[in-house]
Design a protein around this motif. Structure first.
Motif, PDB file in Angstrom:
ATOM      1  N   ARG A 137      13.707   0.232  16.869  1.00  0.00           N
ATOM      2  CA  ARG A 137      12.301   0.428  16.519  1.00  0.00           C
ATOM      3  C   ARG A 137      12.147   1.758  15.811  1.00  0.00           C
ATOM      4  NH1 ARG A 137       9.230  -0.116  22.113  1.00  0.00           N
ATOM      5  NH2 ARG A 137      10.493   1.732  22.420  1.00  0.00           N
ATOM      6  N   LEU A 138      11.175   1.863  14.933  1.00  0.00           N
ATOM      7  CA  LEU A 138      10.845   3.119  14.276  1.00  0.00           C
ATOM      8  C   LEU A 138       9.424   3.507  14.660  1.00  0.00           C
ATOM      9  CD1 LEU A 138      13.107   1.815  12.344  1.00  0.00           C
ATOM     10  CD2 LEU A 138      12.288   3.497  10.727  1.00  0.00           C
ATOM     11  N   THR A 139       9.246   4.755  15.036  1.00  0.00           N
ATOM     12  CA  THR A 139       7.901   5.235  15.337  1.00  0.00           C
ATOM     13  C   THR A 139       7.124   5.376  14.033  1.00  0.00           C
ATOM     14  OG1 THR A 139       8.514   7.557  15.151  1.00  0.00           O
ATOM     15  CG2 THR A 139       8.713   6.541  17.355  1.00  0.00           C
ATOM     16  N   GLN A 140       5.825   5.532  14.157  1.00  0.00           N
ATOM     17  CA  GLN A 140       4.994   5.766  12.972  1.00  0.00           C
ATOM     18  C   GLN A 140       5.445   7.032  12.242  1.00  0.00           C
ATOM     19  OE1 GLN A 140       2.751   3.620  11.748  1.00  0.00           O
ATOM     20  NE2 GLN A 140       2.560   4.975   9.986  1.00  0.00           N
ATOM     21  N   ASP A 141       5.808   8.064  12.994  1.00  0.00           N
ATOM     22  CA  ASP A 141       6.301   9.303  12.372  1.00  0.00           C
ATOM     23  C   ASP A 141       7.565   9.048  11.559  1.00  0.00           C
ATOM     24  OD1 ASP A 141       4.242  10.840  13.402  1.00  0.00           O
ATOM     25  OD2 ASP A 141       5.420  11.589  15.090  1.00  0.00           O
ATOM     26  N   ALA A 142       8.477   8.244  12.082  1.00  0.00           N
ATOM     27  CA  ALA A 142       9.716   7.941  11.353  1.00  0.00           C
ATOM     28  C   ALA A 142       9.412   7.158  10.081  1.00  0.00           C
ATOM     29  CB  ALA A 142      10.688   7.167  12.245  1.00  0.00           C
ATOM     30  N   LEU A 143       8.486   6.210  10.148  1.00  0.00           N
ATOM     31  CA  LEU A 143       8.090   5.460   8.953  1.00  0.00           C
ATOM     32  C   LEU A 143       7.456   6.377   7.910  1.00  0.00           C
ATOM     33  CD1 LEU A 143       6.631   2.273  10.657  1.00  0.00           C
ATOM     34  CD2 LEU A 143       8.769   2.439   9.344  1.00  0.00           C
ATOM     35  N   GLU A 144       6.648   7.315   8.372  1.00  0.00           N
ATOM     36  CA  GLU A 144       6.052   8.292   7.455  1.00  0.00           C
ATOM     37  C   GLU A 144       7.121   9.185   6.837  1.00  0.00           C
ATOM     38  OE1 GLU A 144       2.960  10.261   9.690  1.00  0.00           O
ATOM     39  OE2 GLU A 144       1.814   8.381   9.877  1.00  0.00           O
ATOM     40  N   ASP A 145       8.139   9.538   7.609  1.00  0.00           N
ATOM     41  CA  ASP A 145       9.259  10.309   7.064  1.00  0.00           C
ATOM     42  C   ASP A 145       9.943   9.544   5.938  1.00  0.00           C
ATOM     43  OD1 ASP A 145       8.881  12.429   8.837  1.00  0.00           O
ATOM     44  OD2 ASP A 145      10.427  11.726  10.237  1.00  0.00           O
ATOM     45  N   LEU A 146      10.194   8.251   6.153  1.00  0.00           N
ATOM     46  CA  LEU A 146      10.848   7.441   5.122  1.00  0.00           C
ATOM     47  C   LEU A 146       9.990   7.370   3.862  1.00  0.00           C
ATOM     48  CD1 LEU A 146      12.324   4.505   7.221  1.00  0.00           C
ATOM     49  CD2 LEU A 146      13.558   6.416   6.171  1.00  0.00           C
ATOM     50  N   ASN A 147       8.695   7.202   4.026  1.00  0.00           N
ATOM     51  CA  ASN A 147       7.790   7.187   2.868  1.00  0.00           C
ATOM     52  C   ASN A 147       7.808   8.516   2.132  1.00  0.00           C
ATOM     53  OD1 ASN A 147       6.917   4.529   3.090  1.00  0.00           O
ATOM     54  ND2 ASN A 147       5.284   5.069   4.526  1.00  0.00           N
ATOM     55  N   ARG A 148       7.807   9.606   2.870  1.00  0.00           N
ATOM     56  CA  ARG A 148       7.836  10.942   2.271  1.00  0.00           C
ATOM     57  C   ARG A 148       9.136  11.178   1.517  1.00  0.00           C
ATOM     58  NH1 ARG A 148      10.305  15.005   4.160  1.00  0.00           N
ATOM     59  NH2 ARG A 148      10.464  14.142   6.253  1.00  0.00           N
ATOM     60  N   LEU A 149      10.259  10.817   2.137  1.00  0.00           N
ATOM     61  CA  LEU A 149      11.563  11.003   1.498  1.00  0.00           C
ATOM     62  C   LEU A 149      11.680  10.156   0.235  1.00  0.00           C
ATOM     63  CD1 LEU A 149      13.738  10.989   4.730  1.00  0.00           C
ATOM     64  CD2 LEU A 149      13.321  12.960   3.230  1.00  0.00           C
ATOM     65  N   TYR A 150      11.208   8.928   0.308  1.00  0.00           N
ATOM     66  CA  TYR A 150      11.232   8.045  -0.852  1.00  0.00           C
ATOM     67  C   TYR A 150      10.338   8.611  -1.958  1.00  0.00           C
ATOM     68  CZ  TYR A 150      10.971   3.828  -3.680  1.00  0.00           C
ATOM     69  OH  TYR A 150      11.042   2.928  -4.714  1.00  0.00           O
ATOM     70  N   GLY A 151       9.141   9.040  -1.596  1.00  0.00           N
ATOM     71  CA  GLY A 151       8.205   9.609  -2.570  1.00  0.00           C
ATOM     72  C   GLY A 151       8.767  10.830  -3.267  1.00  0.00           C
ATOM     73  N   PHE A 152       9.472  11.669  -2.533  1.00  0.00           N
ATOM     74  CA  PHE A 152      10.087  12.856  -3.121  1.00  0.00           C
ATOM     75  C   PHE A 152      11.094  12.458  -4.198  1.00  0.00           C
ATOM     76  CE2 PHE A 152      13.548  15.940  -3.295  1.00  0.00           C
ATOM     77  CZ  PHE A 152      12.854  17.117  -3.579  1.00  0.00           C
ATOM     78  N   LEU A 153      11.956  11.485  -3.884  1.00  0.00           N
ATOM     79  CA  LEU A 153      12.984  11.077  -4.840  1.00  0.00           C
ATOM     80  C   LEU A 153      12.427  10.249  -5.986  1.00  0.00           C
ATOM     81  CD1 LEU A 153      16.216  10.117  -2.873  1.00  0.00           C
ATOM     82  CD2 LEU A 153      15.916  11.921  -4.560  1.00  0.00           C
ATOM     83  N   VAL A 154      11.449   9.405  -5.726  1.00  0.00           N
ATOM     84  CA  VAL A 154      10.941   8.506  -6.763  1.00  0.00           C
ATOM     85  C   VAL A 154      10.330   9.292  -7.924  1.00  0.00           C
ATOM     86  CG1 VAL A 154       8.562   8.026  -5.987  1.00  0.00           C
ATOM     87  CG2 VAL A 154       9.938   6.216  -7.020  1.00  0.00           C
ATOM     88  N   GLU A 155       9.794  10.461  -7.657  1.00  0.00           N
ATOM     89  CA  GLU A 155       9.242  11.306  -8.713  1.00  0.00           C
ATOM     90  C   GLU A 155      10.325  11.825  -9.654  1.00  0.00           C
ATOM     91  OE1 GLU A 155       6.989  14.452  -6.962  1.00  0.00           O
ATOM     92  OE2 GLU A 155       5.578  13.080  -5.995  1.00  0.00           O
ATOM     93  N   ARG A 156      11.556  11.874  -9.171  1.00  0.00           N
ATOM     94  CA  ARG A 156      12.662  12.427  -9.950  1.00  0.00           C
ATOM     95  C   ARG A 156      13.582  11.345 -10.514  1.00  0.00           C
ATOM     96  NH1 ARG A 156      10.469  15.302  -6.454  1.00  0.00           N
ATOM     97  NH2 ARG A 156      10.449  17.541  -6.404  1.00  0.00           N
ATOM     98  N   ASP A 157      13.832  10.293  -9.695  1.00  0.00           N
ATOM     99  CA  ASP A 157      14.806   9.273 -10.094  1.00  0.00           C
ATOM    100  C   ASP A 157      14.575   8.016  -9.264  1.00  0.00           C
ATOM    101  OD1 ASP A 157      17.069   7.697 -10.540  1.00  0.00           O
ATOM    102  OD2 ASP A 157      18.450   9.398 -10.540  1.00  0.00           O
ATOM    103  N   LEU A 158      13.957   7.018  -9.864  1.00  0.00           N
ATOM    104  CA  LEU A 158      13.624   5.787  -9.152  1.00  0.00           C
ATOM    105  C   LEU A 158      14.865   5.099  -8.605  1.00  0.00           C
ATOM    106  CD1 LEU A 158      11.663   3.575  -8.244  1.00  0.00           C
ATOM    107  CD2 LEU A 158      11.848   2.589 -10.538  1.00  0.00           C
ATOM    108  N   ASP A 159      15.944   5.041  -9.384  1.00  0.00           N
ATOM    109  CA  ASP A 159      17.166   4.391  -8.905  1.00  0.00           C
ATOM    110  C   ASP A 159      17.741   5.110  -7.690  1.00  0.00           C
ATOM    111  OD1 ASP A 159      17.059   2.396 -10.835  1.00  0.00           O
ATOM    112  OD2 ASP A 159      18.299   3.528 -12.258  1.00  0.00           O
ATOM    113  N   ALA A 160      17.745   6.436  -7.723  1.00  0.00           N
ATOM    114  CA  ALA A 160      18.253   7.208  -6.587  1.00  0.00           C
ATOM    115  C   ALA A 160      17.376   6.981  -5.355  1.00  0.00           C
ATOM    116  CB  ALA A 160      18.324   8.691  -6.921  1.00  0.00           C
ATOM    117  N   ALA A 161      16.071   6.895  -5.552  1.00  0.00           N
ATOM    118  CA  ALA A 161      15.159   6.660  -4.433  1.00  0.00           C
ATOM    119  C   ALA A 161      15.438   5.308  -3.786  1.00  0.00           C
ATOM    120  CB  ALA A 161      13.709   6.738  -4.908  1.00  0.00           C
ATOM    121  N   ASP A 162      15.642   4.288  -4.621  1.00  0.00           N
ATOM    122  CA  ASP A 162      15.945   2.955  -4.087  1.00  0.00           C
ATOM    123  C   ASP A 162      17.284   2.941  -3.365  1.00  0.00           C
ATOM    124  OD1 ASP A 162      13.556   1.927  -5.053  1.00  0.00           O
ATOM    125  OD2 ASP A 162      14.465   1.101  -6.880  1.00  0.00           O
ATOM    126  N   ARG A 163      18.286   3.606  -3.942  1.00  0.00           N
ATOM    127  CA  ARG A 163      19.613   3.655  -3.301  1.00  0.00           C
ATOM    128  C   ARG A 163      19.544   4.407  -1.983  1.00  0.00           C
ATOM    129  NH1 ARG A 163      21.176   5.318  -8.322  1.00  0.00           N
ATOM    130  NH2 ARG A 163      21.846   7.336  -7.509  1.00  0.00           N
TER     131      ARG A 163
END
Length: 100
Positions: free
Chosen positions: A6-32
């Motif tokens: 299970r993932l807590t809401q905080d962990a899900l928010e962490d994943l969204n934040r980490l993805y958002g950080f990378l997607v601004e720089r490199d969409l492929d890297a964010a997906d990987r």
């Protein structure tokens, strides 16, 4: 035996934040990165005790999963709740500030 992961809401928010950080720089890297993290979390369903004990936690059921990605990677903090359940409470990039 397998564990429910299970993932807590905080962990899900962490994943969204980490993805958002990378997607601004490199969409492929964010997906990987997201794919690598999700595959690593799958390990917890089968072998959560293979991960090291979390530093600064007195309870040995608190563990850290190191996730390699690029020159650094990520760390997932989780607790082995019981013989059936693992709860991921945080996911951070290894170069981020402490999450304990």
């Amino acid at each position: 035996m397998t564990y429910e992961v299970r993932l807590t809401q905080d962990a899900l928010e962490d994943l969204n934040r980490l993805y958002g950080f990378l997607v601004e720089r490199d969409l492929d890297a964010a997906d990987r990165a997201l794919e690598v993290i999700e595959r690593a979390l799958d390990l917890l369903a089968y072998s959560p005790f293979s991960c090291g004990k979390a530093l600064h936690q007195k309870n040995p059921r608190w563990r850290e999963l190191l996730i390699s990605f690029g020159n650094a990677g990520y760390v997932a903090l989780f607790e082995i709740d019981d013989s059936h359940t693992v709860t991921v409470t945080a996911v951070r990039h290894q170069r981020e500030e402490d999450y304990h």
